[in-house]
Design a protein around this motif. Structure first.
Motif, short mmCIF file in Angstrom:
data_model
loop_
_atom_site.label_atom_id
_atom_site.label_comp_id
_atom_site.label_asym_id
_atom_site.label_seq_id
_atom_site.Cartn_x
_atom_site.Cartn_y
_atom_site.Cartn_z
N LYS A 39 -3.36 39.97 14.22
CA LYS A 39 -4.18 39.95 15.43
C LYS A 39 -5.06 41.18 15.40
O LYS A 39 -4.58 42.29 15.14
N SER A 40 -6.33 40.99 15.70
CA SER A 40 -7.24 42.14 15.72
C SER A 40 -7.50 42.55 17.17
O SER A 40 -7.38 41.73 18.09
N GLY A 41 -7.83 43.78 17.36
CA GLY A 41 -8.11 44.27 18.71
C GLY A 41 -8.99 45.50 18.68
O GLY A 41 -9.34 46.00 17.61
N ALA B 6 3.72 45.48 12.32
CA ALA B 6 3.07 46.78 12.30
C ALA B 6 1.92 46.78 13.29
O ALA B 6 1.13 45.84 13.35
N MET B 7 1.85 47.83 14.11
CA MET B 7 0.69 48.05 14.96
C MET B 7 -0.10 49.18 14.30
O MET B 7 0.40 50.31 14.21
N ILE B 8 -1.31 48.85 13.87
CA ILE B 8 -2.11 49.81 13.10
C ILE B 8 -3.34 50.20 13.92
O ILE B 8 -4.04 49.33 14.43
N LYS B 42 -10.29 50.59 16.09
CA LYS B 42 -9.83 49.23 15.85
C LYS B 42 -8.31 49.21 15.85
O LYS B 42 -7.67 50.22 15.63
N MET B 43 -7.78 48.01 16.04
CA MET B 43 -6.33 47.85 16.10
C MET B 43 -5.97 46.55 15.39
O MET B 43 -6.70 45.55 15.54
N TYR B 44 -4.93 46.57 14.60
CA TYR B 44 -4.43 45.33 13.98
C TYR B 44 -2.94 45.23 14.22
O TYR B 44 -2.21 46.22 14.03
N TYR B 74 -6.01 56.73 10.24
CA TYR B 74 -5.19 55.62 10.73
C TYR B 74 -3.79 56.11 11.03
O TYR B 74 -3.32 57.10 10.46
N LYS B 75 -3.16 55.43 11.98
CA LYS B 75 -1.74 55.66 12.21
C LYS B 75 -1.12 54.32 12.55
O LYS B 75 -1.84 53.35 12.85
N TYR B 76 0.19 54.22 12.49
CA TYR B 76 0.82 52.92 12.74
C TYR B 76 2.21 53.10 13.30
O TYR B 76 2.83 54.16 13.17
N GLU B 77 2.66 52.02 13.95
CA GLU B 77 4.04 51.93 14.41
C GLU B 77 4.64 50.72 13.74
O GLU B 77 3.99 49.68 13.63
N LEU B 78 5.90 50.83 13.32
CA LEU B 78 6.56 49.73 12.63
C LEU B 78 7.78 49.29 13.42
O LEU B 78 8.47 50.12 14.01
#
Lengths: 81, 81
Positions: A39-41, B6-8, B42-44, B74-78
């Motif tokens: 999902k893009s955001g 993953a929230m990127i 941006k967010m994926y 970039y950073k992310y949560e898993l």
């Protein structure tokens, strides 16, 4: 007046075609990743001042400019600076 | 194989012109908000399977496709599903 930082996350509602997410999914698969959904955001990090309820201010920003309520969901985190 | 989500979050590096953020800042000001800075990003949200270290997998996704290391942070949560 207090200063705040809002992290606002805007995604597409369920059922709305996410062409970018689908393109990224296919690209990741072609690179060998085992991806079932993308999902893009959008994201905005906003520093602002206000003397009333900051949640109300961020809600207004989202509804009036940042998100389209027909197709978008939004959520946010607030932090006082 | 385990499943992960993953929230990127991808933003522009400091010093890179953020035209979208600046446009949003001006629009918010014209709507009467007291905004000093807007950063756009941006967010994926990606669901994937892997049998090795999921952090390594997300790092690879970011470096190979999602982020441009010249201009993006970039950073992310898993999360395991």
């Amino acid at each position: 007046m207090s200063r705040y930082k809002a992290m606002i996350y805007i995604t597409l509602k369920e059922g709305i075609l996410d062409a970018e997410g689908e393109t990224v999914r296919r690209a990741l698969i072609s690179l060998g990743f085992d991806v079932s959904e993308v999902k893009s955001g959008k994201m905005y990090i906003i520093e602002f001042k206000c003397d009333k309820d900051p949640e109300e201010v961020v809600e207004k920003m989202c509804r009036h400019l940042l998100a389209n309520p027909v197709v978008n969901n939004y959520k946010y985190e607030l932090e006082e600076l």
